[in-house]
Design an enzyme around this catalytic site. Structure first.
Site, mmCIF file in Angstrom:
data_model
loop_
_atom_site.group_PDB
_atom_site.id
_atom_site.type_symbol
_atom_site.label_atom_id
_atom_site.label_comp_id
_atom_site.label_asym_id
_atom_site.label_seq_id
_atom_site.Cartn_x
_atom_site.Cartn_y
_atom_site.Cartn_z
ATOM 1 N N LYS A 111 -24.641 13.730 -28.262
ATOM 2 C CA LYS A 111 -23.548 12.972 -28.811
ATOM 3 C C LYS A 111 -22.831 13.751 -28.897
ATOM 4 O O LYS A 111 -22.264 12.973 -30.200
ATOM 5 C CB LYS A 111 -23.988 11.711 -28.361
ATOM 6 C CG LYS A 111 -25.150 11.040 -27.467
ATOM 7 C CD LYS A 111 -24.819 9.320 -27.631
ATOM 8 C CE LYS A 111 -25.712 8.983 -25.458
ATOM 9 N NZ LYS A 111 -27.104 9.624 -25.498
HETATM 10 C C1 LIG Z 1 -27.378 9.969 -24.427
HETATM 11 C C2 LIG Z 1 -28.490 10.402 -23.441
HETATM 12 C C3 LIG Z 1 -28.458 11.020 -22.058
HETATM 13 C C4 LIG Z 1 -27.599 10.338 -21.509
HETATM 14 O O1 LIG Z 1 -26.099 10.832 -21.693
HETATM 15 P P1 LIG Z 1 -25.544 9.861 -20.384
HETATM 16 O O2 LIG Z 1 -24.167 10.256 -20.688
HETATM 17 O O3 LIG Z 1 -25.011 8.310 -20.983
HETATM 18 O O4 LIG Z 1 -25.783 9.795 -18.861
HETATM 19 C C5 LIG Z 1 -29.334 11.948 -22.067
HETATM 20 N N1 LIG Z 1 -30.039 12.691 -23.266
HETATM 21 C C6 LIG Z 1 -30.073 12.288 -24.454
HETATM 22 C C7 LIG Z 1 -31.067 13.138 -25.696
HETATM 23 C C8 LIG Z 1 -29.549 11.141 -24.671
HETATM 24 O O5 LIG Z 1 -29.135 11.591 -26.623
#
Ligand SMILES: *Cc1c(COP(=O)(O)O)cnc(C)c1O
Length: 495
Positions: A111
């Site tokens: 993120k």
């Molecule tokens: C947010 C997140 C995801 C999922 O990503 P999306 O964009 O919501 O599909 C997968 N793995 C981790 C570690 C995340 O923080």
């Protein structure tokens, strides 16, 4: 240049900077851009581009009302020395699998890619509005997003951020990450309640008339760092291009070859960015959507029915524990090519918790998307197997992707090269990773981190080694004390 509009109504248009500041369209739809196929991204000339140069190329098309100087400034600030890898998101090899590591940012999860950039975009967008207010971001977090947002927003011009987490319900490491946050515009508050209580408290604050008036009088406007903001999606398109170019440089593929991407998916933001990259001309064969035991998306791609009416399962890949994948709405718009149809499905989802798309649209989607899911026991088994066989330690989210990748190859015998997106450092989920590999698992998370360092022969990212870091935030409040705190904070200008 109003090149964005709502998924539910093409007449509700916005420029890129307006879409970023609004977050969500006035009718509840999400902002989309129609002409992605006109991006004209020439991979030939990009072979030796750095991550930042690729970002400039891709984002100039998406951020179409920013000047080149503004775009450059955003990129320089977002992808600088706060990243522990100079390539930002390197593709490495574990056995015969190419893994795109998206976790070398300040909070060790993917993120960061979006949340280092979004605040830069908001800050620049504010400068484009004649009499803008300063923005106060309010966010509730169950652990991970809150810290990524804090790191992205800290010390950015015109912005401040306040994060609420449920007291006692986030992990030791997650808590320590948040309460040690520096920056002169950050505030972290523990709430006496669970995550839903924290989320509701933020919602109530957004809607509170008095609070909004107080904010208005102090030249402040509330906003959220929501995952549906187009400003979070755009930066994610970049690493699809960049990883493809790395694959060419690593002699894994020849320029022009199609590849598959395997994406651990929750809210559908990450994998949607992959679809956008494909539409913008990247040679992509299949996008492989990997869910955990909360397999709403797998059911959708298999049957065409999206049904959120089920219990949420708690898994060891918590960032994918999601029942409504909000960014899927953007894909529905892409494939139905109709704002009215998208609006009607979303209305059904709101009213009945489910909708069914038509067979034609489903077939078109299945042509590009493969889907699968992974239960906790398989996830743990793959973490152990890849550790033992390839000496590579995956986090549980990545392991879900790994399992679905193996299923896909077994089932289809597809020979295209695959890139597996790794969304978090294993050190972020020490306990579950360690217990997948050995049965010697200490109670204390910091000890788990040490154990994992030993067996993986890697040290934990410095930004997670926070055991003795000074605590800078120790506010603990009851839910009904939040309004007073915000009122005081805003009136006294302490944020
Ligand atoms: C947010 C997140 C995801 C999922 O990503 P999306 O964009 O919501 O599909 C997968 N793995 C981790 C570690 C995340 O923080």
């Amino acid at each position: 240049m109003k090149s964005y509009h709502s998924t539910r109504n093409k007449k509700l248009t916005a420029s890129f900077h307006e879409a970023v500041l609004n977050g969500i369209a006035p009718d509840g739809g999400l902002y989309v851009k129609d002409n992605l196929q006109d991006a004209k991204i020439n991979l030939d000339e990009m072979i030796h581009y750095t991550y930042q140069q690729t970002a400039e190329k891709v984002l100039s098309f998406m951020m179409d009302d920013f000047t080149p100087e503004q775009i450059k400034e955003c990129i320089t600030n977002a992808y600088g020395s706060q990243w522990s890898h100079k390539q930002i998101a390197p593709v490495i090899k574990a056995g015969d699998v190419n893994i795109l590591e998206l976790f070398h940012g300040p909070t060790s999860a993917f993120k960061d890619i979006a949340l280092q950039m979004l605040p830069q975009m908001i800050s620049q967008s504010l400068k484009m509005e004649p009499d803008h207010k300063n923005i106060l971001i309010l966010t509730a977090t169950s652990g991970d997003t809150g810290k990524a947002a804090l790191e992205g927003f800290k010390d950015v011009d015109g912005l401040s951020i306040c994060v609420f987490y449920p007291d006692g319900l986030v992990s030791q490491v997650q808590k320590q990450q948040m309460v040690t946050t520096t920056g002169n515009n950050t505030k972290v508050v523990a709430l006496k309640g669970n995550f839903d209580d924290a989320q509701r408290t933020v919602k109530v604050s957004f809607a509170d008339k008095e609070l909004n008036e107080t904010a208005f009088n102090h030249n402040i406007q509330f906003s959220s760092a929501n995952s549906i903001n187009i400003g979070r999606l755009c930066p994610q398109i970049v690493y699809y291009f960049d990883s493809y170019l790395q694959m060419v440089r690593n002699n894994e593929i020849t320029l022009g070859d199609e590849v598959n991407f395997v994406v651990p998916t929750g809210n559908f933001g990450n994998i949607l960015a992959g679809y956008y990259a494909k539409k913008m001309g990247l040679p992509v064969h299949k996008l492989i959507c990997a869910s955990n035991h909360n397999n709403v998306l797998n059911d959708f791609f298999t049957t065409g029915t999206y049904d959120r009416n089920r219990a949420l399962k708690k898994t060891i890949s918590p960032s994918m524990d999601i029942l409504v994948s909000s960014n899927l709405e953007r894909l529905l718009y892409e494939f139905s090519e109709s704002d009215e149809t998208t609006a009607s499905w979303m209305k059904e989802l709101n009213e009945n918790g489910l909708y069914q798309i038509d067979q034609d649209t489903l077939l078109k989607m299945q042509d590009i998307f493969y889907s699968g899911y992974c239960k906790d026991e398989d996830c743990a088994a793959w973490i152990k197997e890849v550790y033992e066989k390839d000496n590579y330690v995956m986090d549980p989210h990545t392991a879900c992707g790994y399992k679905v990748l193996k299923d896909y190859i077994d089932k289809t015998n597809d020979k295209h090269k695959c890139i597996l997106l790794s969304t978090a450092s294993p050190f972020k989920f020490c306990k579950d990773v360690l217990s997948s590999i050995t049965n010697k698992v200490p109670e204390d998370e910091w000890q788990c981190m040490n154990e994992l360092e030993k067996i993986s022969a890697h040290s934990a990212p410095v930004q997670l080694q926070l055991k003795d870091a000074p605590v800078l935030h120790d506010t603990l409040l009851a839910l009904d004390e939040v309004k007073d705190m915000l009122t005081v904070m805003i009136s006294e200008g302490t944020l």
